[in-house]
Motif scaffolding. Structure first.
Motif, PDB file in Angstrom:
ATOM      1  N   SER A 198       0.893  -1.273   0.237  1.00  0.00           N
ATOM      2  CA  SER A 198       0.136  -0.101  -0.004  1.00  0.00           C
ATOM      3  C   SER A 198       0.923   1.183   0.136  1.00  0.00           C
ATOM      4  O   SER A 198       1.951   1.188   0.537  1.00  0.00           O
ATOM      5  CB  SER A 198      -0.984  -0.096   1.241  1.00  0.00           C
ATOM      6  N   GLU A 199       0.398   2.475  -0.278  1.00  0.00           N
ATOM      7  CA  GLU A 199       0.947   3.508  -0.488  1.00  0.00           C
ATOM      8  C   GLU A 199       0.365   4.889  -0.241  1.00  0.00           C
ATOM      9  O   GLU A 199      -0.962   4.926  -0.093  1.00  0.00           O
ATOM     10  CB  GLU A 199       1.602   3.667  -2.038  1.00  0.00           C
ATOM     11  N   GLU A 200       0.905   5.593   0.469  1.00  0.00           N
ATOM     12  CA  GLU A 200       0.464   6.991   0.596  1.00  0.00           C
ATOM     13  C   GLU A 200       0.606   8.042  -0.420  1.00  0.00           C
ATOM     14  O   GLU A 200       1.845   8.369  -0.851  1.00  0.00           O
ATOM     15  CB  GLU A 200       1.080   7.460   2.021  1.00  0.00           C
ATOM     16  N   SER A 214      -4.392   6.893   1.411  1.00  0.00           N
ATOM     17  CA  SER A 214      -3.603   5.597   1.488  1.00  0.00           C
ATOM     18  C   SER A 214      -4.145   4.421   0.734  1.00  0.00           C
ATOM     19  O   SER A 214      -5.376   4.219   0.531  1.00  0.00           O
ATOM     20  CB  SER A 214      -3.611   5.010   2.737  1.00  0.00           C
TER      21      SER A 214
END
Length: 542
Positions: A198-200, A214
């Protein structure tokens, strides 16, 4: 060859339940049923009307389908998935119209479709999860076409479900242009079946407003492990970003977070002494601040959790653990604790202890474990007598065969019928019959050794598995003891009941080396006893 002979020829060996029903005098009559149906239902049906055999609610449903088949003279198929009812199987029944020698019949074949039930339950669960989650969710196929979007997505980003469904995902400027290439590369990785963290990042609303988000990506695979779709879950973390900025601006923001955190927060010095707490700490523990401040929480933790590495925070590391702590009323609180080092200019000056009250959560988990144990027991035991059922018996018999093969020892399988159970039911009612079966099973348990297995297959059928036998003489003694024990009168609900037993016995390895072979030989021996007048036993091959 008449239709009943044809029925037996084709359907006697089928695992599916098969029923031949005749339509005569405007009534449905059971003409024939295959052994599988007879064994599973345990009801005498042949020659009886459906309305007399079946519960009213079941008959009403079946009657509708049978009449539709007869009136249309075309096949009818219906199913009952029994969704989210764990003790009822899912089934599908096909009805076929037959005319033979001027008579009208319906051939019914009922199949077990538990796999379809599981898929339906999984689909309903997934639909509920997608609909009710607070996170925005979007599902696209491998061509980028939107397959699924939830209300949380529409609320968060402004595009309605009708605008998105069936359209290409890339047509909607949710991703800023400077992040487009990165996102497409991520999707390309997912299409290969690979996971990505997952990425912000930043995403745009329909009005073009930026939201710190997110994003979690997941490939969706079919049964052949091929990627057929991709899910994207967007969690709005704008408030967290704003909070971080405020915390960086002033020490007051840290103080506010400390004071109003919903979990208990303690500030602990280098010696483990609590120097400050928030209001939640008082609310959760019930102790006033003057009792908590000055308490050495580290020394207490060493006693309660001796294996815990409490020096982690001194090394600048975060520590997570669970701690039991009595509240002001003496009740144990179960706390999920996170120790965060307080670092000033690279030096650890103390610890923030954040404690979440998970007492109720742990209590629920224990109840769930207890329920799971109950469900497991029900899956492997007969509901009336609490004896092992066929499923558990076959597993244990298979293990016993492998053990006997390894140890060159003998096994015996006793197949028993409670003689004249039907007459008891007809004379005194099924309540008396059930109590008789319970008493019958208890007597069986008294006749065997610890480690031997007594199981109920259903109806009046019981099985005993004996281990470690040396010769036929032992089986004769056990069989005689069983007949003597079971032959004594039963006092059931004020009635004196006489119920004997018929026993067929097979042995490993003399009569077979598989579960199926031993069951078949014992069953054949049992029917020899029943044909000879019952209340006796026979050892297969002797």
């Amino acid at each position: 060859m008449n239709i009943s002979q044809q029925f037996s020829l084709f359907f006697d060996q089928m695992a599916d339940m098969v029923f031949l029903v005749e339509w005569k005098n405007n009534q449905l009559w059971y003409t024939n049923v295959n052994p599988s149906a007879q064994q599973k239902l345990g009801i005498d049906m042949v020659g009886r009307r459906l309305v007399d055999v079946l519960p009213a609610s079941v008959f009403t449903t079946l009657d509708k389908h049978y009449l539709k088949c007869i009136e249309s003279m075309h096949p009818v198929t219906y199913s009952d998935l029994n969704l989210f009812v764990s003790d009822l199987p899912a089934s599908e029944t096909s009805l076929t119209y037959i005319e033979e020698d001027g008579s009208t019949y319906v051939l019914a074949i009922t199949k077990n479709i538990n796999s379809l039930k599981k898929k339906a339950e999984d689909y309903i669960f997934l639909e509920s999860l997608v609909t009710n989650t607070v996170d925005a969710m979007l599902v696209i196929d491998t061509d980028g076409i939107v397959l699924k979007v939830n209300e949380a997505f529409a609320k968060q980003f402004g595009w309605s479900t009708s605008e998105l469904m069936g359209e290409c995902w890339e047509l909607f400027p949710i991703t800023p242009s400077e992040l487009k290439t990165q996102t497409l590369n991520t999707l390309a990785t997912l299409k290969k079946g690979q996971s990505v963290p997952s990425e912000e990042t930043v995403r745009l609303t329909k009005e073009g407003r930026s939201i710190h988000t997110s994003v979690s990506y997941s490939p969706i695979l079919n049964e052949a492990d091929q990627v057929v779709a991709i899910s994207m879950i967007y969690r709005n973390i704008q408030h967290l970003k704003e909070l971080e900025e405020k915390l960086e601006e002033s020490h007051d923001a840290y103080k506010s977070l400390f004071s109003y955190h919903k979990n208990a927060v303690c500030m602990v010095n280098e010696d483990g002494i609590i120097e400050n707490i928030n209001e939640a700490c008082v609310a959760i523990t019930g102790f006033p601040s003057e009792v908590i401040i000055g308490f050495n929480i580290v020394e207490y933790a060493k006693e309660v959790v001796p294996d815990l590495d409490l020096d982690k925070t001194k090394r600048g590391e975060i520590a997570n653990f669970e701690l039991l702590l009595p509240d002001s009323k003496g009740r144990d609180l179960c706390l999920s604790v996170t120790n965060v080092p307080i670092i000033v200019k690279g030096v650890v000056k103390g610890t923030y202890i954040i404690a979440q009250d998970i007492t109720e959560k742990r209590s629920i988990e224990k109840e769930r474990e207890k329920l799971q144990e109950q469900l497991t027991f029900q899956a492997y035991h007969d509901s009336l007598t609490e004896l092992p059922n066929r499923r558990l018996l076959e597993e244990q018999l298979d293990k016993a065969i492998h053990g006997a093969e390894k140890n060159l020892s003998m096994l015996a399988l006793f197949f028993l019928d409670c003689d004249h159970l039907k007459e008891v039911n007809d004379t005194y009612g099924h309540e008396v019959g059930d109590e008789l079966l319970i008493s019958f099973s208890k007597r069986l348990l008294m006749t065997v050794r610890e480690g031997d297995i007594v199981a109920r297959l259903g109806g009046d059928e019981f099985v005993i598995l004996l281990h470690g036998l040396e010769d036929i003489t032992q089986m004769d003694k056990v069989a005689s003891r069983i007949l003597t024990t079971l032959g004594s009168p039963y006092n059931i609900l004020g009635h004196e009941i006489h119920a004997t037993a018929s026993i067929g016995i097979s042995t490993y390895p003399a009569n077979g080396t598989t579960v199926k072979q031993l069951f078949r030989q014992a069953d054949q021996a049992l029917y020899t006893v029943k044909n000879a007048g019952r209340n006796g036993y026979r050892i297969s091959g002797v």
